[in-house]
Scaffold this motif. Structure first.
Motif, short mmCIF file in Angstrom:
data_model
loop_
_atom_site.label_atom_id
_atom_site.label_comp_id
_atom_site.label_asym_id
_atom_site.label_seq_id
_atom_site.Cartn_x
_atom_site.Cartn_y
_atom_site.Cartn_z
N TYR A 1 7.62 -2.37 -8.64
CA TYR A 1 8.45 -2.25 -7.44
C TYR A 1 9.86 -2.66 -7.80
O TYR A 1 10.07 -3.77 -8.32
N VAL A 2 10.84 -1.78 -7.53
CA VAL A 2 12.22 -2.03 -7.94
C VAL A 2 13.16 -1.88 -6.74
O VAL A 2 13.12 -0.86 -6.04
N GLU A 3 13.99 -2.88 -6.53
CA GLU A 3 15.03 -2.81 -5.51
C GLU A 3 16.26 -2.15 -6.14
O GLU A 3 16.73 -2.59 -7.19
N VAL A 4 16.74 -1.10 -5.50
CA VAL A 4 17.91 -0.36 -5.97
C VAL A 4 18.95 -0.37 -4.86
O VAL A 4 18.63 0.00 -3.72
N ALA A 5 20.16 -0.79 -5.17
CA ALA A 5 21.23 -0.80 -4.17
C ALA A 5 21.43 0.61 -3.63
O ALA A 5 21.47 1.57 -4.38
N GLY A 6 21.51 0.74 -2.33
CA GLY A 6 21.74 2.03 -1.71
C GLY A 6 20.46 2.78 -1.36
O GLY A 6 20.51 3.76 -0.63
N ALA A 7 19.32 2.35 -1.86
CA ALA A 7 18.05 3.01 -1.52
C ALA A 7 17.56 2.49 -0.18
O ALA A 7 17.71 1.30 0.12
N ALA B 1 14.57 2.08 0.71
CA ALA B 1 13.38 1.26 0.53
C ALA B 1 13.23 0.93 -0.95
O ALA B 1 13.93 1.47 -1.80
N THR B 2 12.31 0.03 -1.24
CA THR B 2 11.99 -0.32 -2.62
C THR B 2 11.38 0.90 -3.31
O THR B 2 10.53 1.58 -2.74
N SER C 1 0.80 -1.22 0.00
CA SER C 1 0.00 0.00 0.00
C SER C 1 0.83 1.27 0.00
O SER C 1 0.35 2.32 -0.38
N SER C 2 2.07 1.24 0.44
CA SER C 2 2.88 2.45 0.51
C SER C 2 3.42 2.81 -0.86
O SER C 2 4.10 2.02 -1.50
N LEU C 3 3.11 4.01 -1.32
CA LEU C 3 3.59 4.47 -2.62
C LEU C 3 4.50 5.67 -2.48
O LEU C 3 4.43 6.62 -3.23
N SER C 4 5.37 5.64 -1.49
CA SER C 4 6.33 6.73 -1.33
C SER C 4 7.70 6.23 -1.72
O SER C 4 8.07 5.11 -1.44
N ASN C 5 8.43 7.06 -2.41
CA ASN C 5 9.79 6.74 -2.82
C ASN C 5 10.74 7.68 -2.12
O ASN C 5 10.55 8.89 -2.18
N THR C 6 11.75 7.13 -1.46
CA THR C 6 12.75 7.98 -0.84
C THR C 6 14.12 7.41 -1.09
O THR C 6 14.32 6.21 -1.13
#
Length: 121
Positions: free
Chosen positions: A72-78, A80-81, A4-9
């Motif tokens: 949904y994408v996993e990025v090294a160093g982020a 969160a997804t 449900s969370s649609l925030s990108n940080t």
């Protein structure tokens, strides 16, 4: 699986604050509709090669919701997804290597380490 969370940080260090003599750690917020997920361009030494201005990642989940698709994408160093919202269907599958780019000209939201917005109103 529905998320449900649609925030990108993204965590950022040495953020330039309104005071030019001071910098701080912080967070960069990006809206899901401001991200584009692109298929992997190539590989270099087994690593995904992301086009200039993007970051390499791996698809965790593709969620088709009728009129839109969440990727949904996993990025090294982020921290969160990252979640991208696209109006078209996607042929991407979990495990695919991709590049994530920020659409040109979209607003970015910068927050200091305490969660307070830096700059803007």
């Amino acid at each position: 699986m529905h998320r449900s969370s649609l925030s990108n940080t993204l965590s950022v260090s040495s953020v330039q604050t309104p005071n030019p003599n001071r910098s701080a750690d912080g967070t960069l917020g990006i809206r899901p509709e401001s991200l584009r997920v692109l298929p992997e361009v190539g590989a270099e030494g087994g690593q995904a090669v992301a086009p200039r201005g993007s970051v390499a990642g791996r698809v965790e989940l593709v969620e088709s919701l009728g009129a839109e698709t969440l990727i949904y994408v996993e990025v090294a160093g982020a921290a969160a997804t990252l979640v991208a919202r696209q109006s078209e269907r996607s042929a991407l599958r979990p495990g695919d290597r991709v590049a994530v780019a920020i659409e040109e000209g979209v607003p970015l939201h910068l927050f200091d380490a305490g969660g307070r917005r830096v700059g803007g109103g």
